[in-house]
Design a protein around this motif. Structure first.
Motif, PDB file in Angstrom:
ATOM      1  N   GLY A 327       0.817  -1.215   0.000  1.00 29.87           N
ATOM      2  CA  GLY A 327       0.000   0.000   0.000  1.00 29.87           C
ATOM      3  C   GLY A 327       0.847   1.260   0.000  1.00 29.87           C
ATOM      4  N   ALA A 328       1.943   1.244   0.764  1.00 26.44           N
ATOM      5  CA  ALA A 328       2.835   2.408   0.816  1.00 26.44           C
ATOM      6  C   ALA A 328       3.467   2.675  -0.541  1.00 26.44           C
ATOM      7  N   LEU A 329       3.893   1.626  -1.212  1.00 24.94           N
ATOM      8  CA  LEU A 329       4.488   1.806  -2.539  1.00 24.94           C
ATOM      9  C   LEU A 329       3.457   2.350  -3.519  1.00 24.94           C
ATOM     10  N   GLY A 330       2.196   1.927  -3.365  1.00 27.55           N
ATOM     11  CA  GLY A 330       1.121   2.470  -4.200  1.00 27.55           C
ATOM     12  C   GLY A 330       0.827   3.919  -3.881  1.00 27.55           C
ATOM     13  N   ALA A 331       0.862   4.272  -2.593  1.00 25.96           N
ATOM     14  CA  ALA A 331       0.618   5.663  -2.202  1.00 25.96           C
ATOM     15  C   ALA A 331       1.715   6.577  -2.731  1.00 25.96           C
ATOM     16  N   ILE A 332       2.967   6.143  -2.610  1.00 25.89           N
ATOM     17  CA  ILE A 332       4.090   6.958  -3.097  1.00 25.89           C
ATOM     18  C   ILE A 332       4.028   7.088  -4.621  1.00 25.89           C
ATOM     19  N   GLU A 333       3.660   6.000  -5.299  1.00 22.45           N
ATOM     20  CA  GLU A 333       3.475   6.053  -6.760  1.00 22.45           C
ATOM     21  C   GLU A 333       2.434   7.113  -7.126  1.00 22.45           C
ATOM     22  N   THR A 334       1.328   7.130  -6.382  1.00 24.31           N
ATOM     23  CA  THR A 334       0.250   8.101  -6.643  1.00 24.31           C
ATOM     24  C   THR A 334       0.720   9.521  -6.380  1.00 24.31           C
ATOM     25  N   MET A 335       1.434   9.723  -5.275  1.00 23.11           N
ATOM     26  CA  MET A 335       1.930  11.061  -4.936  1.00 23.11           C
ATOM     27  C   MET A 335       2.829  11.615  -6.022  1.00 23.11           C
ATOM     28  N   ARG A 336       3.677  10.741  -6.567  1.00 24.37           N
ATOM     29  CA  ARG A 336       4.587  11.178  -7.627  1.00 24.37           C
ATOM     30  C   ARG A 336       3.839  11.435  -8.929  1.00 24.37           C
ATOM     31  N   GLU A 337       2.996  10.495  -9.339  1.00 24.02           N
ATOM     32  CA  GLU A 337       2.328  10.596 -10.641  1.00 24.02           C
ATOM     33  C   GLU A 337       1.399  11.796 -10.707  1.00 24.02           C
ATOM     34  N   LEU A 338       0.698  12.077  -9.599  1.00 19.28           N
ATOM     35  CA  LEU A 338      -0.266  13.181  -9.592  1.00 19.28           C
ATOM     36  C   LEU A 338       0.340  14.480  -9.071  1.00 19.28           C
ATOM     37  N   ASP A 339       1.632  14.476  -8.724  1.00 22.11           N
ATOM     38  CA  ASP A 339       2.314  15.632  -8.134  1.00 22.11           C
ATOM     39  C   ASP A 339       1.460  16.224  -7.014  1.00 22.11           C
ATOM     40  N   LEU A 340       1.265  15.414  -5.961  1.00 21.32           N
ATOM     41  CA  LEU A 340       0.382  15.831  -4.881  1.00 21.32           C
ATOM     42  C   LEU A 340       0.963  16.961  -4.043  1.00 21.32           C
ATOM     43  N   ASN A 341       2.270  17.209  -4.145  1.00 21.98           N
ATOM     44  CA  ASN A 341       2.799  18.415  -3.504  1.00 21.98           C
ATOM     45  C   ASN A 341       2.211  19.669  -4.145  1.00 21.98           C
ATOM     46  N   ALA A 342       2.144  19.670  -5.471  1.00 21.84           N
ATOM     47  CA  ALA A 342       1.543  20.805  -6.176  1.00 21.84           C
ATOM     48  C   ALA A 342       0.054  20.920  -5.850  1.00 21.84           C
ATOM     49  N   ARG A 369      -3.850  29.685   9.672  1.00 20.78           N
ATOM     50  CA  ARG A 369      -2.460  29.223   9.587  1.00 20.78           C
ATOM     51  C   ARG A 369      -2.395  27.833   8.978  1.00 20.78           C
ATOM     52  N   GLY A 370      -1.145  27.387   8.791  1.00 18.98           N
ATOM     53  CA  GLY A 370      -0.891  26.082   8.209  1.00 18.98           C
ATOM     54  C   GLY A 370      -0.299  26.207   6.822  1.00 18.98           C
ATOM     55  N   ARG A 371       0.028  25.065   6.261  1.00 17.90           N
ATOM     56  CA  ARG A 371       0.612  25.027   4.919  1.00 17.90           C
ATOM     57  C   ARG A 371       0.020  23.868   4.140  1.00 17.90           C
ATOM     58  N   GLY A 372      -0.022  24.037   2.829  1.00 21.37           N
ATOM     59  CA  GLY A 372      -0.539  22.975   1.971  1.00 21.37           C
ATOM     60  C   GLY A 372      -1.969  22.640   2.319  1.00 21.37           C
ATOM     61  N   ALA A 373      -2.250  21.344   2.448  1.00 16.95           N
ATOM     62  CA  ALA A 373      -3.596  20.885   2.809  1.00 16.95           C
ATOM     63  C   ALA A 373      -3.662  20.551   4.288  1.00 16.95           C
ATOM     64  N   MET A 374      -2.940  21.340   5.079  1.00 20.62           N
ATOM     65  CA  MET A 374      -2.948  21.235   6.540  1.00 20.62           C
ATOM     66  C   MET A 374      -3.193  22.641   7.076  1.00 20.62           C
ATOM     67  N   ILE A 375      -4.461  23.067   7.006  1.00 19.76           N
ATOM     68  CA  ILE A 375      -4.846  24.452   7.260  1.00 19.76           C
ATOM     69  C   ILE A 375      -5.794  24.491   8.448  1.00 19.76           C
ATOM     70  N   ALA A 376      -5.705  25.555   9.240  1.00 17.36           N
ATOM     71  CA  ALA A 376      -6.586  25.685  10.403  1.00 17.36           C
ATOM     72  C   ALA A 376      -6.969  27.135  10.633  1.00 17.36           C
ATOM     73  N   ILE A 377      -8.092  27.302  11.328  1.00 16.70           N
ATOM     74  CA  ILE A 377      -8.474  28.627  11.834  1.00 16.70           C
ATOM     75  C   ILE A 377      -8.655  28.505  13.344  1.00 16.70           C
TER      76      ILE A 377
END
Length: 444
Positions: A327-342, A369-377
């Motif tokens: 599952g981890a290898l699949g998650a990392i594959e997805t993160m790279r292919e979809l550029d989830l940082n962007a 505050r927060g960064r990326g998809a880790m945002i809070a009020i």
């Protein structure tokens, strides 16, 4: 695998009749100490949607607490984990090893900050990873003391409860706790007495002074910090704080541990949150987003530190389970292919833009505050006194839930609304969720 329509749909009260029936069954057999944010029972989940047993589709702003960053049924995770399930479910890596564990360790060596030689050990949960990081640091330094920070959260085992700052609900009634744990200030900019602009320098100086005077740097095995604090309220340590603490650790032979369990794997728009100020930890703990929802955790770090414990000193029956590794290898594959940082950075742009506009309308919003998809009020009764508005925070969450938007709260004072959408969420759903939040504010 049928794709779930990426549309919010509310067809019953939330929770609906089937969920209410299941909740009654749950109450008779599940321990009361295991809580739930929202007693809606999930039937399917994927993308930015959770579908319940009553047919309601909720917009997901929680990701199972930052776990399903690639979605709750990501194709690559399902494909790789399913293939592994058909081959074998378990041998125990400590008995007969397998390639998947090695592949995950190779990926972690590549992705984590720093170009030094790295090794990993795999476990089941974030708390296990943190506990093992302490074991490794103590074996390497031959010291005992561990330093943690105000507002920090590190888990629910005995040692990690001791490391965790907040009493309720995590520690109340569960002591005594592990010894040789010391807590020092963190640079909480919004609440720093002399202002956010001074927090980094002043808080790091205070923390270092306390360590030096009260513990003695030569007695400290590890300093552990979340580069972006999670349960404590999505606190971003003020600029300069993390580099100063990391430098102090290096100068005094202390193992600097970045707890990236909630903030890692593209969640903040970078692979790891500590990259924001160029901090390279000696050890990094990961879990949550690492495996697309399967239980896996890791400690990754400098090879010479990771190799300090004796053979057999690290491990566990299920650590690095082959299906979870797949599952981890699949998650990392997805993160790279979809550029989830962007994708995470785009989520930040949309959310902060909308939330800033809301702050102009609603005085309850004291800080965004927060960064990326880790945002809070952070919600306050008064912007001058910054008195925490815990009751309003709970009411807002309840109003969002009723409209089919899953949101989570957090914070030492219970007054932070946190947003952790899957990184694959569609922008239409993201904006619809923000519309619901705005209407909830209007209804208070």
């Amino acid at each position: 695998m049928t794709a779930i329509p990426q549309e919010r749909r509310v067809v019953t009260a939330i929770p609906g009749p089937k969920s209410v029936e299941l909740q009654a069954r749950r109450a008779s057999v599940v321990a009361a100490g295991v809580g739930s944010v929202l007693p809606v029972f999930t039937a399917r989940a994927g993308g930015g949607i959770i579908e319940d047993v009553d047919g309601n589709r909720l917009i997901d702003f929680g990701s199972g607490i930052a776990v399903t960053s690639v979605g709750a049924s990501a194709e690559a995770v399902v494909r790789r984990a399913s293939a592994q399930l058909a081959e074998f479910t378990h041998t125990c890596f400590m008995v007969t090893p397998y390639e998947g564990y090695v592949e995950v360790a190779e990926a972690l060596a590549e992705l984590t900050p720093g170009d030094h030689a790295k090794k990993s050990a795999l476990f089941n949960s974030g708390a296990e990873a943190v506990e093992n990081a302490v074991k490794i640091a103590r074996a390497y330094t031959k010291r005992q003391a561990v330093v943690v920070f105000d507002h920090g959260y590190h888990g629910r085992t005995n040692l990690t409860m001791a490391l965790t700052s907040k009493n309720m609900p995590y520690k109340q009634g569960f002591g005594p706790f592990a010894p040789e744990v010391y807590r020092v200030p963190v640079a909480y900019g919004y609440r720093w007495p002399t202002g956010a602009e001074n927090a980094g320098a002043e808080a790091s100086a205070q923390a270092i002074d306390q360590i030096s005077k009260q513990i003695g740097a030569e007695n400290v095995a590890a300093i552990i910090i979340e580069p972006l604090l999670g349960e404590g309220g999505f606190i971003e340590p003020a600029k300069g704080f993390l580099p100063a603490i990391a430098r102090f650790a290096k100068d005094n032979g202390i193992v600097f541990v970045a707890d990236e369990i909630q903030s890692g794997f593209c969640r903040t728009g970078q692979w790891f949150a500590c990259e924001d100020e160029g901090v390279v930890p000696d050890l990094i703990t990961t879990a949550k987003g690492i495996a697309g929802g399967l239980p896996l955790a890791a400690v990754t770090g400098r090879a010479e530190i990771m190799d300090a414990p004796h053979a057999g000193g690290l491990g566990g029956t299920y650590g690095g389970n082959p299906v979870a590794c797949a599952g981890a290898l699949g998650a990392i594959e997805t993160m790279r292919e979809l550029d989830l940082n962007a994708r995470a950075r785009r989520i930040e742009e949309v959310m902060k833009g909308r939330l800033t506009a809301m702050a102009e309308k609603f005085d309850l919003i004291g800080d965004i505050r927060g960064r990326g998809a880790m945002i809070a009020i952070e919600l306050v009764e008064d912007r001058e006194t910054k008195k925490p508005a815990a009751a309003a925070t709970a009411a807002l969450a309840k109003a969002c839930h009723a409209e089919g938007l899953l949101v989570l709260t957090c914070g030492t004072y219970g007054n932070v609304l946190r947003f952790l959408p899957p990184l694959v969420i569609g922008e239409d759903l993201l904006n619809e969720g923000l519309d619901i939040i705005e209407r909830a504010f209007e209804g208070l």
